[in-house]
Scaffold this motif. Structure first.
Motif, PDB file in Angstrom:
ATOM      1  N   LEU A  60       0.797  -1.152   0.101  1.00 29.57           N
ATOM      2  CA  LEU A  60      -0.047  -0.143   0.086  1.00 29.57           C
ATOM      3  C   LEU A  60       0.848   1.301  -0.072  1.00 29.57           C
ATOM      4  O   LEU A  60       1.971   1.380   0.357  1.00 29.57           O
ATOM      5  N   PRO A  61       0.410   2.357  -0.477  1.00 33.93           N
ATOM      6  CA  PRO A  61       1.008   3.735  -0.195  1.00 33.93           C
ATOM      7  C   PRO A  61       1.418   4.107   1.086  1.00 33.93           C
ATOM      8  O   PRO A  61       0.598   3.428   2.085  1.00 33.93           O
ATOM      9  N   SER A  62       2.540   4.775   1.297  1.00 36.67           N
ATOM     10  CA  SER A  62       2.659   4.945   2.770  1.00 36.67           C
ATOM     11  C   SER A  62       1.658   5.750   3.541  1.00 36.67           C
ATOM     12  O   SER A  62       0.904   6.558   2.944  1.00 36.67           O
ATOM     13  N   GLY A  63       1.389   5.125   4.733  1.00 38.74           N
ATOM     14  CA  GLY A  63       0.401   5.771   5.390  1.00 38.74           C
ATOM     15  C   GLY A  63      -1.140   4.992   5.545  1.00 38.74           C
ATOM     16  O   GLY A  63      -1.895   5.316   6.155  1.00 38.74           O
ATOM     17  N   ARG A  64      -1.249   4.138   4.376  1.00 37.22           N
ATOM     18  CA  ARG A  64      -2.491   3.577   4.198  1.00 37.22           C
ATOM     19  C   ARG A  64      -2.651   2.240   4.964  1.00 37.22           C
ATOM     20  O   ARG A  64      -1.693   1.508   5.127  1.00 37.22           O
ATOM     21  N   LYS A  65      -3.862   2.051   5.380  1.00 41.85           N
ATOM     22  CA  LYS A  65      -4.074   0.727   6.109  1.00 41.85           C
ATOM     23  C   LYS A  65      -4.873   0.046   5.025  1.00 41.85           C
ATOM     24  O   LYS A  65      -5.971   0.304   4.468  1.00 41.85           O
ATOM     25  N   ALA A  66      -4.777  -1.278   5.512  1.00 42.44           N
ATOM     26  CA  ALA A  66      -5.407  -2.514   4.828  1.00 42.44           C
ATOM     27  C   ALA A  66      -7.110  -2.193   5.093  1.00 42.44           C
ATOM     28  O   ALA A  66      -7.266  -2.148   6.212  1.00 42.44           O
ATOM     29  N   ILE A  67      -7.852  -2.568   3.922  1.00 44.48           N
ATOM     30  CA  ILE A  67      -9.177  -2.455   4.384  1.00 44.48           C
ATOM     31  C   ILE A  67      -9.955  -3.407   4.880  1.00 44.48           C
ATOM     32  O   ILE A  67      -9.519  -4.871   4.451  1.00 44.48           O
ATOM     33  N   GLU A  68     -10.564  -3.356   6.066  1.00 47.24           N
ATOM     34  CA  GLU A  68     -11.148  -4.664   6.676  1.00 47.24           C
ATOM     35  C   GLU A  68     -12.554  -4.862   6.013  1.00 47.24           C
ATOM     36  O   GLU A  68     -13.616  -4.196   5.877  1.00 47.24           O
ATOM     37  N   THR A  69     -12.743  -6.054   5.531  1.00 50.09           N
ATOM     38  CA  THR A  69     -13.902  -6.607   4.896  1.00 50.09           C
ATOM     39  C   THR A  69     -14.714  -7.513   5.489  1.00 50.09           C
ATOM     40  O   THR A  69     -14.248  -8.406   6.041  1.00 50.09           O
ATOM     41  N   TYR A  70     -16.005  -7.231   5.636  1.00 55.30           N
ATOM     42  CA  TYR A  70     -17.052  -8.331   6.382  1.00 55.30           C
ATOM     43  C   TYR A  70     -18.038  -8.494   5.573  1.00 55.30           C
ATOM     44  O   TYR A  70     -18.506  -7.582   4.751  1.00 55.30           O
ATOM     45  N   TRP A  71     -18.610  -9.778   5.717  1.00 53.96           N
ATOM     46  CA  TRP A  71     -19.819 -10.343   4.957  1.00 53.96           C
ATOM     47  C   TRP A  71     -20.946 -10.348   5.828  1.00 53.96           C
ATOM     48  O   TRP A  71     -20.729 -11.145   6.903  1.00 53.96           O
ATOM     49  N   ILE A  72     -22.147 -10.051   5.643  1.00 57.07           N
ATOM     50  CA  ILE A  72     -23.275 -10.239   6.582  1.00 57.07           C
ATOM     51  C   ILE A  72     -24.294 -10.632   5.564  1.00 57.07           C
ATOM     52  O   ILE A  72     -24.517 -10.339   4.584  1.00 57.07           O
ATOM     53  N   ARG A  73     -25.502 -11.464   6.140  1.00 55.40           N
ATOM     54  CA  ARG A  73     -26.492 -11.566   5.609  1.00 55.40           C
ATOM     55  C   ARG A  73     -27.567 -10.829   5.978  1.00 55.40           C
ATOM     56  O   ARG A  73     -27.521  -9.919   6.651  1.00 55.40           O
TER      57      ARG A  73
END
Length: 310
Positions: free
Chosen positions: A64-77
């Motif tokens: 990722l570019p400097s300072g960026r955080k990985a996106i947290e992904t969630y799945w719900i019904r």
């Protein structure tokens, strides 16, 4: 079609997955064997398979570019949608902005999918007037679409309910939540592109997929998205599930009739064949040797008829 280049030597195709095989071929044919750089966060299955055959060199930016955080992904019904509303409320209280994406603009009698207008009304009911809700879709006039996007970019809109018109080219660093209704109706690449609209600043960002998968493949796609944010990994999974399409034709996915090897199951064999082919063309005039006459004829015919590698 009417454009003629004097000497086209280098082509850059950005967001490669948004173009068809024949569109890219038409551009290449404007020059004499020009160099091509294709760029995308989500390679199409066919292109990924073509790299196996040595026709494309691949460069991966896997950080990722400097300072960026990985996106947290969630799945719900869909029965747990109240949890999503509460989460959005908390994010809005922290001055964050939210995208809400749906596959349809208005209600459809034929298919039971959430639509943008209905969801826009629901979010207004839940969050207005404290927070401003915006609506964006492809049937709006261009100046109206531009006005809505400018308002969202300038934080005059807190929640933007939209169709997939925001899939690429939208950059709002303060937007940290992406909610996607009926996520099982989208492909892996499209979901990954939509997820990429958040996580563009230094704040932690989230993607919430709302889906009720009806089969094992749809279920597997939801699980994969929660496990990785790597576009190449997703493309590899897409390749396994959807197939590579016609490597010499124009289909970009699906299962072709393999005459020699399958790029998924026979990867090692194909890699060896690729090395042999490279060696053949490195040797001076090797392709013109009598023992390679049939091969040369075959290559000439295929290249003339199809010329679709990209």
């Amino acid at each position: 079609d009417s454009v003629t280049f004097k000497k086209l030597g280098f082509i850059v195709i950005d967001e490669q997955h948004r173009f068809g095989v024949n569109q890219r071929k038409a551009l290449r044919q404007k020059g004499e064997n020009p160099d091509v750089l294709a760029m995308t966060a989500t390679p199409i299955p066919r292109t990924l398979a073509i790299t196996t055959y040595g026709d494309m060199d691949v460069s991966r930016i896997d950080e990722l570019p400097s300072g960026r955080k990985a996106i947290e992904t969630y799945w719900i019904r869909s029965q747990k949608i109240e949890q999503m509303y509460r989460f959005v409320q908390k994010q809005l209280e922290q001055q964050a902005q939210v995208y809400v994406v749906t596959p349809l603009i208005s209600e459809s009698e034929k298919i039971d999918l959430k639509n943008a207008e209905l969801i826009f009304d629901k979010f207004n009911e839940l969050f207005a007037p404290k927070y401003k809700i915006g609506l964006l879709h492809g049937q709006m006039p261009n100046d109206e679409k531009e006005s809505v996007m400018n308002e969202f970019s300038n934080h005059k809109i807190d929640v933007l309910v939209s169709t997939t018109v925001i899939e690429v080219g939208v950059d709002v660093p303060n937007a940290t939540v992406m909610v996607i209704y009926d996520a099982n109706r989208f492909g892996l690449s499209q979901l990954h592109q939509l997820r990429g609209r958040v996580g563009r600043g230094d704040k932690q960002s989230y993607c919430i997929l709302i889906a009720d998968p009806k089969n094992d493949i749809a279920l597997e796609r939801m699980k994969i998205l929660t496990q990785t944010t790597d576009g190449f990994v997703l493309a590899e999974e897409d390749l396994k599930m959807r197939g590579s399409g016609d490597l010499l034709g124009s289909k970009q996915s699906g299962l072709p009739d393999f005459k020699v090897g399958n790029p998924i199951t026979d990867f090692n064999i194909l890699e060896t064949a690729q090395q042999e082919a490279e060696q053949l063309f490195k040797e001076t005039d090797a392709i013109n040797k009598p023992e390679n006459k049939v091969l040369k004829l075959f290559l000439n015919v295929e290249f003339e008829q199809l010329n679709n590698f990209d």
